[in-house]
Design a protein around this motif. Structure first.
Motif, PDB file in Angstrom:
ATOM      1  N   LEU A  26       3.718  -1.738  -7.704  1.00 13.52           N
ATOM      2  CA  LEU A  26       2.447  -2.483  -8.185  1.00 13.52           C
ATOM      3  C   LEU A  26       2.060  -3.017  -6.877  1.00 13.52           C
ATOM      4  CD1 LEU A  26       3.914  -4.108 -11.328  1.00 13.52           C
ATOM      5  CD2 LEU A  26       2.452  -2.109 -11.306  1.00 13.52           C
ATOM      6  N   ALA A  27       0.609  -3.373  -6.752  1.00 12.84           N
ATOM      7  CA  ALA A  27       0.212  -3.708  -5.240  1.00 12.84           C
ATOM      8  C   ALA A  27      -0.995  -4.483  -5.479  1.00 12.84           C
ATOM      9  CB  ALA A  27       0.057  -2.717  -4.427  1.00 12.84           C
ATOM     10  N   TYR A  28      -1.372  -5.479  -4.408  1.00 17.43           N
ATOM     11  CA  TYR A  28      -2.658  -5.927  -4.400  1.00 17.43           C
ATOM     12  C   TYR A  28      -3.378  -5.386  -3.255  1.00 17.43           C
ATOM     13  CZ  TYR A  28      -0.548  -9.641  -7.271  1.00 17.43           C
ATOM     14  OH  TYR A  28      -0.054 -10.432  -8.135  1.00 17.43           O
ATOM     15  N   GLN A  29      -4.656  -5.575  -2.918  1.00 22.33           N
ATOM     16  CA  GLN A  29      -5.414  -5.045  -1.936  1.00 22.33           C
ATOM     17  C   GLN A  29      -5.226  -6.235  -0.935  1.00 22.33           C
ATOM     18  OE1 GLN A  29      -6.599  -2.317  -1.141  1.00 22.33           O
ATOM     19  NE2 GLN A  29      -8.773  -2.009  -0.545  1.00 22.33           N
TER      20      GLN A  29
ATOM     21  N   VAL B 190       1.386 -16.384  -1.386  1.00 21.37           N
ATOM     22  CA  VAL B 190       2.631 -16.686  -2.315  1.00 21.37           C
ATOM     23  C   VAL B 190       3.401 -15.413  -2.294  1.00 21.37           C
ATOM     24  CG1 VAL B 190       3.473 -16.972  -4.705  1.00 21.37           C
ATOM     25  CG2 VAL B 190       1.348 -18.044  -3.632  1.00 21.37           C
ATOM     26  N   LEU B 191       3.048 -14.114  -2.338  1.00 19.29           N
ATOM     27  CA  LEU B 191       3.991 -12.861  -2.439  1.00 19.29           C
ATOM     28  C   LEU B 191       4.794 -12.713  -1.036  1.00 19.29           C
ATOM     29  CD1 LEU B 191       4.792 -10.542  -3.940  1.00 19.29           C
ATOM     30  CD2 LEU B 191       2.552  -9.218  -3.491  1.00 19.29           C
TER      31      LEU B 191
ATOM     32  N   ALA C  92       5.120   0.499  -2.371  1.00 15.89           N
ATOM     33  CA  ALA C  92       4.146   1.720  -2.371  1.00 15.89           C
ATOM     34  C   ALA C  92       2.992   1.188  -1.481  1.00 15.89           C
ATOM     35  CB  ALA C  92       3.621   1.975  -3.603  1.00 15.89           C
ATOM     36  N   ALA C  93       2.783   2.455  -0.561  1.00 16.47           N
ATOM     37  CA  ALA C  93       1.518   2.140   0.482  1.00 16.47           C
ATOM     38  C   ALA C  93       0.239   2.055  -0.119  1.00 16.47           C
ATOM     39  CB  ALA C  93       1.714   3.043   1.707  1.00 16.47           C
TER      40      ALA C  93
ATOM     41  N   TYR D 256      -0.718  -4.302  -0.388  1.00 17.42           N
ATOM     42  CA  TYR D 256      -0.171  -5.425  -0.099  1.00 17.42           C
ATOM     43  C   TYR D 256       0.981  -5.816  -1.303  1.00 17.42           C
ATOM     44  CZ  TYR D 256       1.341  -9.630   2.335  1.00 17.42           C
ATOM     45  OH  TYR D 256       2.176 -10.456   3.031  1.00 17.42           O
ATOM     46  N   PRO D 257       2.439  -5.857  -1.114  1.00 19.91           N
ATOM     47  CA  PRO D 257       3.054  -6.195   0.208  1.00 19.91           C
ATOM     48  C   PRO D 257       3.520  -5.421   0.929  1.00 19.91           C
ATOM     49  CG  PRO D 257       4.563  -6.276  -1.536  1.00 19.91           C
ATOM     50  CD  PRO D 257       3.113  -6.023  -2.260  1.00 19.91           C
TER      51      PRO D 257
END
Length: 500
Positions: free
Chosen positions: A270-273, A285-286, A303-304, A311-312
């Protein structure tokens, strides 16, 4: 106290509230957060307790409390009233899981007077300022991704046995290295012991992350099917799934790292941009949460991205997993489905570090995986014919997909093999063993939205190349000390840079 519901906002908003940091500098004013300074941004026990009591007093639900932040939930109007601000929404285009070309919009929250995207800063003379230095609003995270007999498919794909073979895990198994006794935790949508796992004798435990329910159900199915990649590489692992909401991911990650039996490895798909040098508040925070995990000796694999600047994965302490495609003739190239890029956040930080096996555009249909029958991913992947979909039947409990959601647990599985081979291996040693044994991939390019180009040696398309489990294990076994790579981001000479 009653609050009006604004139909433009979600009924419940999740966030991470940061009590005043013991180092004297706000978490959200930090220049760089890593394992070297993570303790500067934790809070004293009494400061946390006072903040918890205040948040509960005014009506927030406290879902979890950590060393640096408090996971809270509440109606939008409560945030607006207590923090003397207005919450605003923005519809942003996102890349949906399962296929890079499937774009949609998700609702992102922000404060009308944000100093940083997604940040609420308490007013200097407001009640909240006595207890908190800032509140990071959660963002929607993206998933980077019982059956009977597997379906017959009329196109090139890999089975889980193929994954084990081509990553060198079968050869490691021949040397009796299976990841036995190594605690590997995934943070994802949940886990069900579908018939495939029963037939293979594979077991796991589910821990509920904040805001989740029904530990025996994986409604989406993503976590269940991607976990099969970890088991394919390291069937002997002590496996735990922390069930996460995609709108409260950090709470689940913190649950994972603070388990009573500390995990050796955390794998997260699971990721943010994070495409710009200035991180959103939730990514700050992450960064702290990841840094605390690494400081505690946990190997973190992420995961990239599938066209994301994920991110992260960019964090220098994380092992970022990208994608390499193996065709039916045995040729290797960078997956054009997977992300590969140079981080704008951390100067000199190339993503990924190493790669697992990932399919190609348009749909990444590549690895046949078990899923909970009728789960969302089981239905979703069957909607379109191959190559956009996978050609399976809805409700049959099988999906064909990949993405770096698959690569991360594959790489995490290899890490488990290394830690069984040498339980005293350092984090830097794990990274260096992966890098120094990887198979260099010299052709192809990563996803067009990220732009990495493969060449000889380390690059920003495939990193050091495709992981080779048996070679990495042999490297660790014959080395009297943990192998160290001068280019490792965990080493003192690795890239550093601001997190915001």
């Amino acid at each position: 106290m009653a609050y009006q519901i604004n139909d433009r906002l979600p009924h419940l908003v999740y966030a991470q509230a940061s009590p005043h940091s013991q180092g004297g500098t706000s978490l959200f004013d930090a220049g760089s957060i890593g394992a070297h300074n993570a303790q500067d941004f934790v809070s004293q026990t009494q400061v946390i307790q006072d903040a918890v009591e205040e948040l509960q007093r005014v009506g927030f639900t406290v879902l979890d409390r950590g060393e640096a932040t408090i996971n809270i939930a509440g109606p939008p109007a409560l945030y607006e009233s207590y923090f003397e601000t207005s919450l605003v929404t923005e519809e942003r285009e996102v890349i949906q899981p399962g296929a890079v070309e499937m774009r949609d919009t998700r609702t992102f929250l922000d404060s009308a007077r944000a100093d940083r995207p997604g940040l609420i800063t308490p007013r200097p003379r407001g009640a909240a300022a006595q207890f908190l230095e800032g509140v990071a609003l959660e963002q929607p995270a993206t998933r980077l991704s019982g059956p009977g007999s597997p379906p017959e498919l009329g196109y090139w794909h890999l089975t889980l046995g193929d994954v084990a073979q081509h990553l060198g895990a079968r050869a490691a198994r021949d040397e009796e290295i299976t990841g036995a006794g190594v605690r590997l935790t995934m943070v994802d949508t949940g886990w069900e012991r579908v018939p495939y796992f029963v037939d293979e004798g594979l077991n796991g435990t589910v821990v509920l992350g904040p805001g989740t329910a029904d530990p025996g159900v994986d409604e989406d199915g993503h976590g269940t099917c991607e976990s099969a990649n970890a088991f394919a590489v390291a069937p002997g692992i002590d496996f735990t799934m922390v069930k996460a909401r995609d709108t409260n991911v950090i709470g689940a990650f913190d649950t994972a790292r603070r388990q009573s039996q500390r995990p050796d490895i955390i794998s997260m798909s699971l990721a943010y941009q994070a495409k710009s040098p200035f991180l959103d508040a939730i990514n700050v925070v992450l960064a702290e949460s990841v840094s605390l995990a690494v400081e505690a000796g946990i190997v973190v694999v992420c995961a990239a991205g599938n066209g994301h600047h994920a991110y992260p994965a960019q964090h220098p302490d994380v092992i970022a997993a990208g994608g390499v495609y193996l065709d039916e003739h045995g040729n290797l190239e960078a997956s054009n489905y997977a992300s590969g890029f140079t981080s704008a956040v951390y100067p000199g930080r190339d993503v990924p570090d190493v790669c697992g096996l990932v399919g190609m555009l348009p749909g990444g249909a590549y690895i046949l995986l078990p899923a909970p029958p009728g789960s969302a991913i089981d239905q979703r992947r069957a909607k379109e014919p191959y190559p956009k979909g996978d050609g399976t039947s809805p409700g049959d409990g099988w999906v064909v997909l990949s993405g770096t959601s698959a690569a991360a647990p594959q790489v995490a599985g290899v890490c488990a093999l290394l830690l069984e081979a040498d339980p005293n291996l350092s984090l830097a040693g794990v990274r260096a063993a992966l890098q120094n044994s990887a198979l260099d991939v010299t052709s192809g390019r990563s996803n067009k939205d990220t732009g990495g180009i493969a060449g000889r040696g380390p690059d920003n398309a495939t990193g050091y190349g495709l992981v080779r489990a048996a070679d990495a294990v042999r490297l660790v076994r014959k080395s009297p000390t943990s192998p160290m790579s001068p280019m490792s981001p965990m080493s003192p000479t690795g890239p550093t840079g601001p997190t915001g």
